[in-house]
Design a protein around this motif. Structure first.
Motif, short mmCIF file in Angstrom:
data_model
loop_
_atom_site.label_atom_id
_atom_site.label_comp_id
_atom_site.label_asym_id
_atom_site.label_seq_id
_atom_site.Cartn_x
_atom_site.Cartn_y
_atom_site.Cartn_z
N SER A 178 0.84 -1.19 0.00
CA SER A 178 0.00 0.00 0.00
C SER A 178 0.88 1.25 0.00
CB SER A 178 -0.94 0.01 1.22
OG SER A 178 -1.68 1.21 1.25
N TRP A 179 0.79 2.03 -1.07
CA TRP A 179 1.56 3.26 -1.18
C TRP A 179 0.92 4.41 -0.41
CZ3 TRP A 179 6.29 3.39 -3.45
CH2 TRP A 179 6.64 2.31 -4.26
N PHE A 180 -0.26 4.18 0.12
CA PHE A 180 -0.97 5.25 0.83
C PHE A 180 -1.19 4.90 2.30
CE2 PHE A 180 -2.46 5.18 -3.61
CZ PHE A 180 -2.00 6.42 -4.03
N SER A 181 -0.33 4.04 2.84
CA SER A 181 -0.49 3.64 4.23
C SER A 181 0.17 4.60 5.21
CB SER A 181 0.10 2.23 4.43
OG SER A 181 1.48 2.22 4.09
N SER A 182 1.03 5.47 4.73
CA SER A 182 1.71 6.44 5.60
C SER A 182 1.74 7.79 4.91
CB SER A 182 3.14 5.98 5.94
OG SER A 182 3.94 5.96 4.77
N GLY A 183 1.97 8.82 5.72
CA GLY A 183 2.02 10.16 5.15
C GLY A 183 3.20 10.36 4.23
N ALA A 184 4.36 9.77 4.57
CA ALA A 184 5.55 9.96 3.75
C ALA A 184 5.37 9.36 2.36
CB ALA A 184 6.76 9.34 4.44
N SER A 185 4.86 8.11 2.29
CA SER A 185 4.65 7.49 0.98
C SER A 185 3.55 8.18 0.20
CB SER A 185 4.32 6.01 1.16
OG SER A 185 3.15 5.84 1.96
N THR A 186 2.51 8.65 0.89
CA THR A 186 1.44 9.38 0.21
C THR A 186 1.96 10.67 -0.39
OG1 THR A 186 -0.20 8.46 1.73
CG2 THR A 186 -0.84 10.39 0.47
N LYS A 257 1.25 26.25 -2.74
CA LYS A 257 -0.20 26.39 -2.57
C LYS A 257 -0.99 25.33 -3.32
CE LYS A 257 -0.56 29.89 -6.25
NZ LYS A 257 -1.46 29.13 -7.11
N VAL A 258 -0.35 24.21 -3.67
CA VAL A 258 -1.06 23.16 -4.39
C VAL A 258 -2.14 22.54 -3.48
CG1 VAL A 258 0.56 21.33 -3.73
CG2 VAL A 258 -0.76 21.13 -5.83
N PHE A 259 -3.30 22.33 -4.05
CA PHE A 259 -4.42 21.80 -3.25
C PHE A 259 -5.09 20.60 -3.92
CE2 PHE A 259 -9.04 21.67 -2.61
CZ PHE A 259 -9.10 21.49 -1.24
N ALA A 260 -5.39 20.71 -5.20
CA ALA A 260 -6.23 19.71 -5.87
C ALA A 260 -5.64 18.31 -5.78
CB ALA A 260 -6.44 20.11 -7.33
N GLN A 261 -4.33 18.18 -6.04
CA GLN A 261 -3.71 16.86 -6.02
C GLN A 261 -3.72 16.25 -4.62
OE1 GLN A 261 -2.61 19.61 -7.42
NE2 GLN A 261 -1.38 19.26 -9.25
N VAL A 262 -3.42 17.06 -3.61
CA VAL A 262 -3.38 16.55 -2.24
C VAL A 262 -4.77 16.10 -1.80
CG1 VAL A 262 -2.75 17.10 0.14
CG2 VAL A 262 -1.44 18.07 -1.74
N TRP A 263 -5.77 16.89 -2.12
CA TRP A 263 -7.13 16.55 -1.70
C TRP A 263 -7.67 15.35 -2.48
CZ3 TRP A 263 -10.27 17.42 2.18
CH2 TRP A 263 -11.63 17.13 2.04
N ALA A 264 -7.38 15.28 -3.77
CA ALA A 264 -7.93 14.20 -4.59
C ALA A 264 -7.31 12.84 -4.27
CB ALA A 264 -7.75 14.51 -6.08
N ILE A 265 -6.06 12.83 -3.82
CA ILE A 265 -5.41 11.55 -3.54
C ILE A 265 -5.97 10.91 -2.28
CG2 ILE A 265 -3.21 10.50 -2.84
CD1 ILE A 265 -3.28 10.94 -5.77
N ARG A 266 -5.85 11.59 -1.13
CA ARG A 266 -6.32 10.99 0.13
C ARG A 266 -6.90 12.02 1.11
NH1 ARG A 266 -6.36 7.05 -2.25
NH2 ARG A 266 -5.72 4.95 -1.69
N GLN A 267 -7.29 13.19 0.64
CA GLN A 267 -7.88 14.22 1.50
C GLN A 267 -7.01 14.53 2.72
OE1 GLN A 267 -10.13 11.38 0.70
NE2 GLN A 267 -10.34 12.50 -1.23
N GLY A 268 -5.69 14.46 2.55
CA GLY A 268 -4.79 14.75 3.65
C GLY A 268 -4.46 13.57 4.52
N GLY A 269 -4.98 12.41 4.22
CA GLY A 269 -4.74 11.22 5.02
C GLY A 269 -3.47 10.51 4.61
#
Length: 325
Positions: A178-186, A257-269
């Motif tokens: 899982s590439w989205f299991s931690s903040g660093a990998s996300t 100030k990038v927002f769209a990519q961060v929110w679309a991937i995991r909403q900050g998770g």
């Protein structure tokens, strides 16, 4: 002995009157005012569209403006309480540090990749160069959300092509990884996505500077026995130094100030470990209905960007002075 020349005017005619200084001065002032008059509509439009909202944000940052005050139309001034609340929150400092490090990594990777690809296009054949340029334009023109969806598929835990490819190459530990299991990998995935979309602009900008460098200088450097690195340092770098500075400055602003990519991937998770300042601004202001606190965060972000802008102007002036000297 001084001789004075006498000019005789025809009979019945009077000598021409000398030009009036006031009329010439008025003409000079009018000519000098023309550029400012031409720029005035654009400046006024920018002040109305950008300046007034910025003033509103600053004003709201000194108010308590939650959903209740917004519905009732109340104006409750709290002074610097919003700023104190923001600066006293340890989470805000952690997110700020994360945002700065994330921005620095994205900018460094973007500028380096753009520089290398631009140098590559300078030396390959026309067919290969056109193919690279087409790929860059396609990557640049693809909508953000479409590219984000593709990256989510690539890094999917079960069906992603990346994990399957790594397993076939012998890295069995990536089976179901899982590439989205931690903040660093996300953030790593998000950073790759941002770099993928930002490299084309930087590459084309630097490539334009490389084309401006005279070919005769490269030939002279080759005759003198200069290596590839020496040719780059003495011929290419002076031609692209200002453009690299410009691309770096713009990348800092965009990535900060990038927002769209961060929110679309995991909403900050997960668990807020990939939350950045723009995302925190949204969570506080829109989702949390704390518009005063969100405005204080926005003002602090503007201050950081103004500091970066001042630094960029300083570097730009230094580079111009170096070129003149």
């Amino acid at each position: 002995m001084t001789q004075t020349a006498q000019i005789t005017a025809p009979a019945g005619s009077s000598p021409p009157a000398p030009p009036r200084a006031g009329r010439a001065r008025r003409a000079g002032l009018g000519e000098r005012a023309v550029p400012y008059l031409l720029l005035a509509p654009a400046v006024i439009t920018m002040l109305v569209l950008l300046g007034w909202p910025a003033i509103q944000v600053v004003g709201i940052s000194f108010r308590k403006l939650d959903l209740g005050e917004l519905v009732r139309g109340e104006i409750v001034w709290v002074g610097f309480d919003n700023y104190r609340a923001v600066l006293a929150d340890p989470e805000v400092w952690a997110i700020t540090l994360r945002t700065v490090l994330f921005t620095a990594a994205c900018v460094a990777a973007t500028v380096l990749a753009g520089l290398l690809i631009a140098i590559l296009m300078r030396h390959v054949s026309t067919t290969v160069r056109v193919a690279i340029q087409v790929c860059l334009v396609l990557a640049w023109a693809t909508p953000i959300l479409a590219t984000t969806t593709v990256f989510q598929w690539i890094f999917d835990q079960q069906y992603g092509i990346l994990n399957k490819t790594l397993v076939k190459l012998g890295f069995d530990s990536f089976a179901g990884f899982s590439w989205f299991s931690s903040g660093a990998s996300t953030l790593t995935v998000i950073g790759l996505l941002i770099v993928w979309q930002a490299v084309p602009f930087v590459c084309f900008t630097i490539y334009a500077g490389l084309l401006a460098a005279p070919r005769e200088l490269y030939e002279a450097a080759a005759i003198d026995g200069a290596s590839a690195w020496q040719s780059f340092a003495t011929v290419s770098w002076p031609a692209i130094r200002a453009l690299v500075t410009l691309a770096t400055f713009l990348s800092v602003i965009w990535d900060f100030k990038v927002f769209a990519q961060v929110w679309a991937i995991r909403q900050g998770g997960p668990d807020g470990e990939s939350t950045t300042l723009p995302l925190l601004l949204y969570l506080k202001g829109i989702a949390g209905r704390h518009f005063g606190v969100a405005s204080a965060i926005a003002v602090l972000m503007i201050i950081v960007l103004l500091v970066l802008t001042a630094r960029y102007l300083q570097l730009l002036l230094r580079s111009r002075e170096a070129d003149v000297s």
